[in-house]
Motif scaffolding. Sequence first.
Motif, short mmCIF file in Angstrom:
data_model
loop_
_atom_site.label_atom_id
_atom_site.label_comp_id
_atom_site.label_asym_id
_atom_site.label_seq_id
_atom_site.Cartn_x
_atom_site.Cartn_y
_atom_site.Cartn_z
N LEU A 98 1.24 -1.32 -0.32
CA LEU A 98 0.35 -0.18 -0.08
C LEU A 98 1.10 0.94 0.19
O LEU A 98 0.48 1.85 -0.83
N ILE A 99 1.85 1.12 0.70
CA ILE A 99 2.47 2.50 1.01
C ILE A 99 3.43 2.97 -0.80
O ILE A 99 3.80 3.80 -1.17
N ALA A 100 4.52 1.01 -1.21
CA ALA A 100 4.54 1.45 -2.21
C ALA A 100 3.85 1.95 -3.90
O ALA A 100 4.12 2.58 -4.69
N THR A 101 2.26 2.11 -3.53
CA THR A 101 1.32 2.52 -4.02
C THR A 101 1.39 4.31 -4.00
O THR A 101 1.30 4.94 -5.33
N ASP A 102 2.15 4.70 -3.47
CA ASP A 102 2.28 5.85 -3.12
C ASP A 102 3.34 6.70 -3.70
O ASP A 102 3.05 7.66 -4.04
N ALA A 130 13.42 9.58 -9.68
CA ALA A 130 14.75 8.74 -9.13
C ALA A 130 14.21 8.18 -7.43
O ALA A 130 14.65 7.75 -7.45
N ASP A 131 13.86 9.51 -6.85
CA ASP A 131 14.07 9.44 -5.44
C ASP A 131 12.39 8.39 -5.43
O ASP A 131 12.71 7.27 -4.26
N SER A 132 11.42 8.41 -6.66
CA SER A 132 10.30 7.50 -5.47
C SER A 132 11.01 6.16 -6.36
O SER A 132 10.99 5.00 -5.61
N ARG A 133 11.95 5.96 -7.56
CA ARG A 133 12.35 4.95 -8.22
C ARG A 133 13.53 4.27 -6.69
O ARG A 133 13.71 3.15 -6.78
N ILE A 134 14.24 4.65 -6.17
CA ILE A 134 15.10 3.97 -4.95
C ILE A 134 14.30 3.72 -3.98
O ILE A 134 14.63 2.71 -3.35
N MET A 135 13.54 4.23 -3.55
CA MET A 135 12.24 4.06 -2.19
C MET A 135 11.57 2.73 -2.13
O MET A 135 12.01 1.76 -1.78
N LEU A 136 11.41 2.71 -4.09
CA LEU A 136 10.65 0.99 -4.05
C LEU A 136 11.54 0.37 -4.08
O LEU A 136 11.48 -0.34 -4.09
N ALA A 137 12.83 0.28 -4.83
CA ALA A 137 13.77 -0.16 -4.54
C ALA A 137 13.93 -0.58 -3.28
O ALA A 137 14.21 -2.23 -3.07
N TYR A 138 14.01 -0.04 -2.20
CA TYR A 138 14.43 -0.47 -1.37
C TYR A 138 13.21 -1.15 -0.39
O TYR A 138 13.29 -2.48 -0.25
N MET A 139 12.41 -0.65 -0.68
CA MET A 139 10.89 -1.34 -0.40
C MET A 139 10.52 -3.59 -0.22
O MET A 139 10.59 -4.05 0.04
N PHE A 140 11.20 -3.26 -2.35
CA PHE A 140 11.07 -4.26 -2.20
C PHE A 140 12.68 -5.63 -1.87
O PHE A 140 12.19 -6.50 -1.74
N HIS A 141 13.60 -4.37 -2.05
CA HIS A 141 14.29 -4.86 -1.24
C HIS A 141 14.59 -5.37 0.36
O HIS A 141 14.44 -7.16 0.42
#
Length: 152
Positions: A98-102, A130-141
């Motif tokens: 749900l947070i990743a959808t933001d 780029a910031d959003s993709r970094i956070m998405l990568a961290y979340m999926f990590h």
Amino acid sequence: MKKIYITLWTFALIFSCISCSEDITDVNENPNSPEVVPTNTIFNSATKQFTDFSRNAFNSGRLTLNWMEYWGQNAYADEDRYLYRETTTESIYTNTYLIATDFKTIIDFNTDEATREEAAAFGDNDNQIADSRIMLAYMFHQLTNTFGDVPY
């Protein structure tokens, strides 16, 4: 009895002829709930939600510290035996998703031509993406460390 029916039909006819004004749609606008949320507030909110959720007392204390053998407990020792609780597992995955959808919303705002300029008022579009993709990568990590392969 006939007078009652005539009176009811009269009121029904009067109420059916009375209509609202043309500006009835203005009533549905909520001034406290904006239709377009600035991307910087979405980013800040999502980052705080993920940090609070992933570092709370249960997820960080009861789960992670036991698994890394930093902490042991004698009551409710399921986590010491590497046994997931179904509700805990679901909440970790669901809340992260749900947070990743933001973050995905921020990417969509900055790539859509209709909202791109509006989103640029809060920072460069490429930087926000780029910031959003970094956070998405961290979340999926975090998700892949916990659950193994998950769909991106």
